[in-house]
Design a protein around this motif. Structure first.
Motif, PDB file in Angstrom:
ATOM      1  N   ILE A 225      -5.726  12.837  68.894  1.00 51.78           N
ATOM      2  CA  ILE A 225      -4.573  13.427  69.579  1.00 51.78           C
ATOM      3  C   ILE A 225      -3.383  13.349  68.636  1.00 51.78           C
ATOM      4  N   ASN A 226      -2.830  14.499  68.272  1.00 52.18           N
ATOM      5  CA  ASN A 226      -1.644  14.444  67.422  1.00 52.18           C
ATOM      6  C   ASN A 226      -0.417  14.161  68.287  1.00 52.18           C
ATOM      7  N   TRP A 227       0.749  13.993  67.657  1.00 53.44           N
ATOM      8  CA  TRP A 227       1.932  13.546  68.402  1.00 53.44           C
ATOM      9  C   TRP A 227       2.528  14.646  69.263  1.00 53.44           C
ATOM     10  N   ALA A 228       2.029  15.886  69.106  1.00 52.67           N
ATOM     11  CA  ALA A 228       2.422  16.949  70.027  1.00 52.67           C
ATOM     12  C   ALA A 228       1.491  16.995  71.234  1.00 52.67           C
TER      13      ALA A 228
ATOM     14  N   LEU B 151      -3.724  -0.538  75.933  1.00 55.68           N
ATOM     15  CA  LEU B 151      -2.374  -0.425  75.389  1.00 55.68           C
ATOM     16  C   LEU B 151      -2.467  -0.508  73.866  1.00 55.68           C
ATOM     17  N   PRO B 152      -1.608   0.212  73.152  1.00 56.36           N
ATOM     18  CA  PRO B 152      -1.614   0.094  71.686  1.00 56.36           C
ATOM     19  C   PRO B 152      -1.053  -1.250  71.247  1.00 56.36           C
ATOM     20  N   THR B 153      -1.492  -1.715  70.087  1.00 53.18           N
ATOM     21  CA  THR B 153      -1.031  -3.012  69.597  1.00 53.18           C
ATOM     22  C   THR B 153       0.462  -3.000  69.296  1.00 53.18           C
ATOM     23  N   SER B 154       0.984  -1.869  68.854  1.00 60.14           N
ATOM     24  CA  SER B 154       2.417  -1.749  68.609  1.00 60.14           C
ATOM     25  C   SER B 154       2.918  -0.473  69.267  1.00 60.14           C
ATOM     26  N   ILE B 155       3.550  -0.617  70.403  1.00 59.54           N
ATOM     27  CA  ILE B 155       3.977   0.541  71.182  1.00 59.54           C
ATOM     28  C   ILE B 155       5.059   1.319  70.453  1.00 59.54           C
ATOM     29  N   TYR B 156       6.082   0.616  69.978  1.00 60.90           N
ATOM     30  CA  TYR B 156       7.217   1.314  69.374  1.00 60.90           C
ATOM     31  C   TYR B 156       6.901   1.877  68.000  1.00 60.90           C
ATOM     32  N   ALA B 157       5.888   1.339  67.332  1.00 52.14           N
ATOM     33  CA  ALA B 157       5.466   1.959  66.077  1.00 52.14           C
ATOM     34  C   ALA B 157       4.972   3.369  66.343  1.00 52.14           C
ATOM     35  N   GLY B 158       4.298   3.536  67.485  1.00 54.64           N
ATOM     36  CA  GLY B 158       3.852   4.868  67.871  1.00 54.64           C
ATOM     37  C   GLY B 158       5.014   5.781  68.205  1.00 54.64           C
ATOM     38  N   PHE B 159       6.011   5.249  68.901  1.00 59.15           N
ATOM     39  CA  PHE B 159       7.156   6.083  69.269  1.00 59.15           C
ATOM     40  C   PHE B 159       7.924   6.551  68.037  1.00 59.15           C
ATOM     41  N   THR B 160       8.153   5.650  67.095  1.00 66.43           N
ATOM     42  CA  THR B 160       8.870   6.044  65.877  1.00 66.43           C
ATOM     43  C   THR B 160       8.049   7.034  65.054  1.00 66.43           C
ATOM     44  N   ALA B 161       6.724   6.854  65.055  1.00 65.97           N
ATOM     45  CA  ALA B 161       5.863   7.807  64.335  1.00 65.97           C
ATOM     46  C   ALA B 161       5.925   9.179  64.991  1.00 65.97           C
ATOM     47  N   MET B 162       5.935   9.224  66.321  1.00 64.28           N
ATOM     48  CA  MET B 162       6.012  10.501  67.025  1.00 64.28           C
ATOM     49  C   MET B 162       7.344  11.191  66.753  1.00 64.28           C
ATOM     50  N   ALA B 163       8.432  10.412  66.765  1.00 60.34           N
ATOM     51  CA  ALA B 163       9.755  10.994  66.549  1.00 60.34           C
ATOM     52  C   ALA B 163       9.883  11.619  65.163  1.00 60.34           C
ATOM     53  N   ALA B 164       9.077  11.137  64.193  1.00 63.55           N
ATOM     54  CA  ALA B 164       9.143  11.662  62.827  1.00 63.55           C
ATOM     55  C   ALA B 164       8.028  12.646  62.507  1.00 63.55           C
ATOM     56  N   ALA B 165       7.117  12.878  63.457  1.00 62.83           N
ATOM     57  CA  ALA B 165       5.951  13.721  63.188  1.00 62.83           C
ATOM     58  C   ALA B 165       6.348  15.176  62.973  1.00 62.83           C
ATOM     59  N   PRO B 166       5.804  15.847  61.943  1.00 55.95           N
ATOM     60  CA  PRO B 166       6.159  17.252  61.673  1.00 55.95           C
ATOM     61  C   PRO B 166       5.860  18.180  62.848  1.00 55.95           C
ATOM     62  N   GLU B 167       4.763  17.916  63.590  1.00 56.33           N
ATOM     63  CA  GLU B 167       4.399  18.822  64.680  1.00 56.33           C
ATOM     64  C   GLU B 167       5.361  18.747  65.859  1.00 56.33           C
ATOM     65  N   VAL B 168       6.189  17.694  65.911  1.00 57.93           N
ATOM     66  CA  VAL B 168       7.133  17.524  67.020  1.00 57.93           C
ATOM     67  C   VAL B 168       8.524  18.051  66.655  1.00 57.93           C
ATOM     68  N   GLN B 169       8.803  18.133  65.360  1.00 59.23           N
ATOM     69  CA  GLN B 169      10.158  18.465  64.916  1.00 59.23           C
ATOM     70  C   GLN B 169      10.689  19.797  65.435  1.00 59.23           C
TER      71      GLN B 169
END
Length: 501
Positions: free
Chosen positions: A448-451, A260-278
């Motif tokens: 692995i990028n956020w996409a 498990l990642p040390t900070s789960i929601y830090a990853g989620f917020t990073a994914m939501a802001a990632a350029p490749e996901v926009q």
């Protein structure tokens, strides 16, 4: 209006029980009449009547226990989260309703309110508000205010007073419908009767629920403005997609490997802001079409809701902040991670915690170890011996590429086409196997990028010749010399076996 709605809900629920009572009474009376006039016929009839009667009675009186009966999420007090409570209290005052007695943060892309009531919803004993952690992580404060105003609008309109009655009726009907054995003639007939009643009940109750949703949307638009309320609805749809992608495309793969990642929601917020996901999220936000509305859905289609909100033309007050809703929380990452941990498997505490780069690396290792296991196992069956990279190369040297293929290519054209089809499939798996070996022996690291796009980073090893070596090994020449030389240069033994991290 509240009494009228309550009377309708109660009348429909009572009508269901009366229907069940009438059917049971009719079957029992029929059995008694048969015993009086034709005992032998009554015995034969009993094989149909008794099971059907038992099924109806058991389904009606059974009190089911569900895990969902326990309160979900994590309760937060005004002392723990003063700014979040201040926002809720402010909105409640503007809506014109008392604030909730509890706020619980849940792990779903959802917000809701509920009430514990007595006397058919006329007396409220406790009010609870549920706020989804993904919403807190991804919405702006203004958008969150819109969502919460919608939910508090249900309080103001007394919608929650009837929820217990509606749920009771739906559960009772569902128990009877599910409990009927449709292979049994009489029960099959009774099943059709109850299904017909269920459709009427669901349509009427769903129509009421949809009106309530539109009324709550109007409350939200009045508080934050039509533009902000419509924006919040669009954003919730995007968050739902990104949350699903986050759980299944990122968290689940590492979870399967024991991490498990040390900070789960830090990853989620990073994914939501990632350029490749926009681009994907922007497409979801801009969609103006809905699937056909389900007549039993408790919510109107999102398109219709947005149109109704925008038609109100409510102005947007300037006193709502556009900062991220996370700013309302004290210790947001710690709180949101705790919320998720309360919702996932109890084995979560046994998972190894790592940073996100390491988490993605071990996730890909686990993914490709499982994906390439088929190739080595198949090679071992063909050639005998252990399921290793060397066994795969030996099978290729023996020109067994068709036998190594994951699918039977026999239906693909002539012999040459079949071999080409098999070679292409095997080449893909073989490259994954070699890359896994390079990663395992320390030459590369997975990214692995956020996409959810995976690639192998090889800063110190040149793999320019790898595609040609793979093609040569799987092609018509079935020559593994170049590939064996590359593996030897990398120090990868032919005994390499794909194993999870």
């Amino acid at each position: 209006m509240v009494l009228l709605r309550a009377a309708l809900a109660v009348a429909m629920l009572v009508g269901f029980y009366l229907l069940a009572l009438a059917l049971v009474g009719g079957m029992v009376a029929l059995e008694f009449m048969a015993f009086e006039h034709a005992p032998f016929t009554a015995i034969k009839l009993g094989f149909f009547v008794v099971p059907a009667t038992f099924a109806v009675v058991a389904a009606v009186v059974t009190l089911e226990r569900h895990e969902s009966d326990a309160e979900p999420g994590l309760r937060v007090t005004p002392e723990q989260q003063p700014r979040l409570w201040a926002l809720v209290n402010r909105i409640a005052e503007q809506v014109g309703t008392p604030p909730p007695d509890q706020i619980r943060v849940i792990a779903d892309v959802n917000a809701a309110v509920s009430e514990s009531t007595r006397f058919l919803g006329l007396v409220v004993t406790e009010r609870r508000m549920y706020i989804g952690a993904p919403l807190l992580a991804a919405l702006s404060e203004r958008q969150l205010a819109s969502v919460l105003a919608h939910e508090l609008g249900h309080y103001a309109n007394s919608d929650t007073r009837l929820s217990g009655i509606v749920v009771t009726g739906r559960d009772a009907i569902r128990r009877v419908v599910v409990g009927m054995n449709r292979e049994h003639r009489l029960q099959a007939l009774l099943h059709k009767v109850f299904v017909g009643y269920a459709k009427v009940y669901m349509r009427l109750s769903s129509a009421t629920c949809r009106r309530q949703e539109l009324a709550a949307d109007a409350v939200s638009a009045k508080i934050v403005g039509s533009a902000s309320a419509a924006s919040a609805l669009r954003e919730v749809g995007a968050i739902g997609f990104s949350w699903h992608m986050f759980l299944n495309g990122h968290l689940a793969t590492g979870w399967a490997a024991g991490y498990l990642p040390t900070s789960i929601y830090a990853g989620f917020t990073a994914m939501a802001a990632a350029p490749e996901v926009q681009p994907v999220l922007d497409d979801i936000r801009s969609q103006d079409t809905d699937e056909d509305a389900d007549p039993y859905d408790s919510h109107p289609p999102t398109k219709a809701r947005i149109a109704a909100i925008e038609a109100l033309g409510a102005p947007s007050p300037r006193d709502w902040a556009d900062r991220q809703a996370l700013a309302l929380l004290d210790g947001p990452e710690r709180l949101l991670d705790r919320v998720l941990m309360t919702a996932i498997d109890e084995d979560a505490d046994q998972k190894k915690r790592v940073d996100w780069d390491t988490f993605h690396h071990v996730s890909a290792q686990n993914l490709f170890a499982k994906a390439t296991n088929r190739l080595t196992t198949t090679a071992a069956k063909i050639m005998g011996g252990d399921p290793t990279l060397g066994t795969v190369l030996n099978a290729l040297d023996a020109d067994r590429v068709i036998d190594l293929a994951p699918e039977d290519p026999s239906r693909v054209g002539g012999p040459h086409a079949r071999r080409a089809h098999a070679a292409k499939a095997v080449a893909t798996e073989l490259q994954q196997l070699v890359e896994l070996a390079l990663s395992t022996t320390g030459h590369g690291r997975w990214s692995i990028n956020w996409a959810a796009e995976v690639r192998l980073l090889l800063p110190t090893f040149d793999v320019t010749d790898l595609p040609h070596a793979i093609t040569t090994a799987t092609g018509d020449t079935h020559d593994t010399t170049a590939l064996r030389a590359l593996l030897d240069k990398a120090g990868i033994p032919t005994t390499f076996t794909p194993t999870p991290p």
